[in-house]
Design a protein around this motif. Structure first.
Motif, PDB file in Angstrom:
ATOM      1  N   ASP A 153       0.866  -1.175   0.000  1.00  0.00           N
ATOM      2  CA  ASP A 153       0.000   0.000   0.000  1.00  0.00           C
ATOM      3  C   ASP A 153       0.900   1.222   0.000  1.00  0.00           C
ATOM      4  O   ASP A 153       1.398   1.635   1.050  1.00  0.00           O
ATOM      5  CB  ASP A 153      -0.903  -0.045   1.247  1.00  0.00           C
ATOM      6  CG  ASP A 153      -1.809   1.166   1.355  1.00  0.00           C
ATOM      7  OD1 ASP A 153      -1.745   2.044   0.463  1.00  0.00           O
ATOM      8  OD2 ASP A 153      -2.578   1.239   2.329  1.00  0.00           O
ATOM      9  N   TRP A 224      -8.476  -0.128  -3.715  1.00  0.00           N
ATOM     10  CA  TRP A 224      -9.025   0.344  -2.436  1.00  0.00           C
ATOM     11  C   TRP A 224     -10.236   1.215  -2.713  1.00  0.00           C
ATOM     12  O   TRP A 224     -10.264   1.973  -3.699  1.00  0.00           O
ATOM     13  CB  TRP A 224      -7.990   1.150  -1.646  1.00  0.00           C
ATOM     14  CG  TRP A 224      -8.563   1.768  -0.403  1.00  0.00           C
ATOM     15  CD1 TRP A 224      -8.757   1.159   0.800  1.00  0.00           C
ATOM     16  CD2 TRP A 224      -9.032   3.119  -0.247  1.00  0.00           C
ATOM     17  NE1 TRP A 224      -9.318   2.039   1.701  1.00  0.00           N
ATOM     18  CE2 TRP A 224      -9.501   3.244   1.080  1.00  0.00           C
ATOM     19  CE3 TRP A 224      -9.113   4.218  -1.100  1.00  0.00           C
ATOM     20  CZ2 TRP A 224     -10.035   4.431   1.583  1.00  0.00           C
ATOM     21  CZ3 TRP A 224      -9.649   5.409  -0.610  1.00  0.00           C
ATOM     22  CH2 TRP A 224     -10.099   5.502   0.716  1.00  0.00           C
ATOM     23  N   HIS A 271      -8.990  -3.215   1.236  1.00  0.00           N
ATOM     24  CA  HIS A 271      -8.112  -3.304   0.074  1.00  0.00           C
ATOM     25  C   HIS A 271      -8.290  -4.672  -0.573  1.00  0.00           C
ATOM     26  O   HIS A 271      -8.643  -5.646   0.094  1.00  0.00           O
ATOM     27  CB  HIS A 271      -6.643  -3.153   0.480  1.00  0.00           C
ATOM     28  CG  HIS A 271      -6.267  -1.793   0.953  1.00  0.00           C
ATOM     29  ND1 HIS A 271      -5.473  -0.935   0.226  1.00  0.00           N
ATOM     30  CD2 HIS A 271      -6.559  -1.140   2.107  1.00  0.00           C
ATOM     31  CE1 HIS A 271      -5.293   0.188   0.899  1.00  0.00           C
ATOM     32  NE2 HIS A 271      -5.948   0.083   2.046  1.00  0.00           N
TER      33      HIS A 271
END
Length: 282
Positions: A153, A224, A271
């Motif tokens: 991420d 996301w 996510h």
């Protein structure tokens, strides 16, 4: 014959909650060899309990219940390195590297969790520091070994294609021109002078965004979605979870996929996992 190494990456938004909500069933079916995890918010003991049968290494945040990254694998890594440059970052649980011997070739998998940031605040200053140190480390490690992938991420949508509502986010953390400029340089031709989206000029590092290469010039696929409104149902998302590979490793990549849940209520994280197969060894 080369071996297939299936590498998945996902921000689990708390490993214990993810396991309770169905992550283990997905992982059992996904036939994954290595999974890099972000925002695990857990100790090494918690991770061992959540991922029985896996070799797990982690970088835990000093602040309990915050951040934390980990790498779980079917085979034990030959080396592990934690932290990223600055001493402040080394306490934040946001960077871990693991080396794997795949039939004589060395694969370095990195799990990274870039701070979210907040424009104009000290939180953004920490993000600038992290992006600085990440860029330095990527340049350094690429000169040391050919097969490296930075996954995780990274909390930046690089291009307009990476955020559905990009026009409304130009002045917000995650899509600031200065943030996106780091990615312009990381993904620019190695050694070339790169004119970035924020007007700056710097040298390209020559890494490859495996997801963008796989999907081409299309919106997303997003990784996301906000919990506000019906962002997931409408696919109003952000592509902020990446596999950034050295050029040598990117040439070995196939089968890129974003594993979007079938519906909002079947998700086990906010996510989606990002999965890539790499051919190594042989």
């Amino acid at each position: 014959m080369p071996q297939r190494v299936r590498l998945a990456s996902v921000n689990v938004n708390g490993i214990r909650a993810a396991v309770r909500n169905g992550m283990s069933a997905w992982l059992d079916a996904a036939d994954v060899d290595i999974i890099t995890l972000q925002e695990v918010r857990a100790t090494a003991d918690d991770l061992a309990t959540a991922l029985p049968g896996w070799n797990v290494v982690n970088d835990e945040a000093l602040a309990k219940g915050r951040a934390g990254v980990a790498i779980a694998s079917r085979t034990e890594p030959v080396a592990v390195r934690r932290g990223l440059g600055d001493g402040t970052l080394d306490l934040s649980g946001r960077w871990i590297e693991a080396d794997f011997d795949v039939d004589g070739e060395l694969l370095t998998a990195i799990s990274a969790y870039v701070p979210t940031g907040e424009a104009g605040t000290p939180r953004q200053d920490l993000k600038w520091l992290f992006l600085d140190e990440m860029t330095v480390r990527m340049a350094q490690i690429e000169s040391e070994t050919p097969f490296v992938v930075v996954t995780g991420d990274l909390n930046v949508g690089h291009r307009e294609l990476d955020i559905r509502n990009w026009m409304g986010n130009i002045k917000k953390a995650g899509f600031l021109p200065r943030e996106r400029a780091y990615f312009d340089r990381i993904l620019g031709d190695a050694g070339a002078r790169v004119a970035a989206v924020d007007g700056s000029v710097g040298l390209g590092l020559g890494w490859v965004d495996v997801g963008r290469r796989a999907h081409g010039e299309v919106d997303g696929p997003y990784t996301w979605w906000s919990s506000r409104g019906k962002a997931f149902d409408n696919d109003t998302g952000w592509r902020i979870d990446y596999h950034l590979a050295t050029r040598a490793l990117a040439e070995r990549a196939t089968g890129y996929s974003v594993v979007r849940a079938a519906s909002w209520d079947t998700r086990w994280s906010d996510h989606a996992p990002v999965v890539v197969d790499y051919a190594l060894g042989g």
